[in-house]
Scaffold this active site. Structure first.
Site, PDB file in Angstrom:
ATOM      1  CG  PHE A  23      -1.846   1.201   1.241  1.00  0.00           C
ATOM      2  CD1 PHE A  23      -3.093   1.138   0.642  1.00  0.00           C
ATOM      3  CD2 PHE A  23      -1.468   2.405   1.838  1.00  0.00           C
ATOM      4  CE1 PHE A  23      -3.942   2.233   0.643  1.00  0.00           C
ATOM      5  CE2 PHE A  23      -2.327   3.507   1.830  1.00  0.00           C
ATOM      6  CZ  PHE A  23      -3.566   3.416   1.238  1.00  0.00           C
ATOM      7  CG  ASP A  64       5.589   3.624   1.869  1.00  0.00           C
ATOM      8  OD1 ASP A  64       5.570   4.283   2.929  1.00  0.00           O
ATOM      9  OD2 ASP A  64       4.599   3.515   1.121  1.00  0.00           O
ATOM     10  CE  LYS A 117      -1.201   5.818   7.417  1.00  0.00           C
ATOM     11  NZ  LYS A 117      -0.827   4.997   6.279  1.00  0.00           N
TER      12      LYS A 117
END
Ligand code: PLP
Length: 396
Positions: free
Chosen positions: A134, A219, A248
């Site tokens: 993702f 990532d 995040k």
């Protein structure tokens, strides 16, 4: 479905949400407009790394909002410099480009890799990514992602991404061709249900990409900033990637992300990359406050220790309900229930005022604040036990 007096109708529908409206948060607790309190083990999707409204975050926002909010990305500002310095001095990287979301940081990584390929690898542009990965919701980030439900969504996809299985170095080797410029992966696949890339796989990937003159991109939007008990998850494998993306948790709740790279890879020329809000001092001040808190003596050791406690408690819960297994690292943990009841368990937990996430039909994910207490973990387990009991009773 939508009633004429539906108070939610001014928001565009994107997903089913409970009718609860949240108005306040403190640490591991959320409060709705009826004054009901909820124990939060989602934390805005691993975003509120220090919990809701942590004093360091609140103070940075209050103070910076009175000093300077946005002088434009065409000029330097002190907070962006301060945060970039914190990131490079605690990682293997040399330079930072700030963004506003994880997807945007990843777009930056694709561009940087393509530019590097254009300059140094005969125009190579293809990036090898992983099935079930993702990387975000822009068109290119969706194209890079390996989420099966997205395969036919918003066609046509952005070309230039080739997918292989996690922890299969031979598959990566077979996928490399003359157009390949980089390999990109999450050290732990969060949205896939907390699937850990083995340290040996990361080490093999580093060796392979170095030998084939390819870039290695991690990532760390979900795994970065202490989530796994180290500041960055790549550090568990003792490797040095070429590019890393953050998002995040770095913002502690405010929209902040970063593209981070080794000096040799930083090849953007004037005008190649930018963004109106990028690196504004308001969010950079918050990011710096979050990093200083996470870097304080003992904080990361505490995350690791709390992570062990959480996994232990979940293992015992698994034994009580004959669930399959617990996996993860630090405070990014999942339980595989072995039955497709995760959404039902999460729904029942919510009814009992606990927020947990079900990323796959049979998987529950836990991403509490990094400073969550043992007592809060115990309270979570009590509510979850009940929810599991209820849903197993319903299922049988
Ligand atoms: C959440 C996430 C993203 C996307 O971040 P946004 O801020 O939602 O764009 C990218 N990569 C990973 C690993 C993520 O967990």
């Amino acid at each position: 479905m939508i009633q004429p007096d539906d108070p939610y109708r001014s928001l565009m529908f994107i997903t089913h949400r409970p009718p609860t409206v949240f108005v306040r948060g403190q640490g591991s607790w959320l409060e709705d407009d009826q004054g009901q309190r909820y124990l939060d083990f989602i934390q805005g999707w691993a975003v509120n790394s220090l919990g809701h409204c942590h004093p360091a975050v609140v103070e940075a926002l209050c103070q910076q909002s009175q000093r300077l909010i946005n002088p434009s990305p065409a000029f330097y500002n002190d907070q962006a410099l301060r945060l970039a310095q914190l990131i490079v001095s605690h990682s293997c990287f040399d330079r930072v480009f700030f963004a506003n979301s994880g997807a945007e940081a990843n777009e930056g990584a694709f561009k940087l890799a393509r530019k590097w390929g254009a300059l140094h690898c005969n125009g190579a542009y293809e990036i090898i990514t992983l099935h079930h990965s993702f990387h975000g919701r822009t068109l290119a980030a969706m194209s890079a992602s390996g989420k099966p439900q997205w395969e036919t969504l918003f066609e046509p996809k952005v070309p230039g991404f080739r997918k292989v299985d996690i922890n299969d170095i031979d598959a990566v080797q077979r996928a490399i061709n003359d157009h390949t410029v980089a390999v990109m992966l999450e050290p732990i696949q969060g949205e896939a249900g907390v699937i850990v890339a083995e340290n040996s796989f990361l080490a093999d990937l580093r060796e392979l990409t170095r030998r084939r003159r390819l870039l290695l991109i991690v990532d760390e939007v979900q795994t970065g900033i202490g989530r796994t008990g180290r500041l960055f998850a790549y550090q568990h494998a003792n490797i040095e990637p070429d590019i890393m993306t953050l998002g995040k948790g770095i913002g502690g709740g405010v929209p902040l992300a970063a593209l981070v790279a080794k000096e040799e890879v930083c090849c953007f020329e004037a005008g190649d990359q930018g963004g109106t809000f990028n690196g504004n001092p308001l969010v950079a001040a918050v990011g710096a406050a979050v990093m200083e808190t996470v870097l304080a003596a003992g904080f990361l050791a505490q995350v690791e220790q709390t992570g062990h406690y959480l996994m232990q408690q979940l293992q015992q819960l698994c034994q009580r309900h004959s669930f399959q297994l617990v996996r993860g690292r630090g405070l990014l943990v999942a339980v595989d229930l072995g039955h497709e009841i995760a959404a039902e368990v999460a729904r029942l937990a919510f009814e009992n005022h606990l927020l947990v996430n079900a990323p796959r039909p049979s998987v529950l994910r836990f991403m509490p604040a990094l400073n969550v207490t043992h007592d809060e973990i115990d309270q979570m387990i009590t509510i979850l036990d009940d929810a599991c009991q209820q849903s197993m009773a319903l299922a049988s």
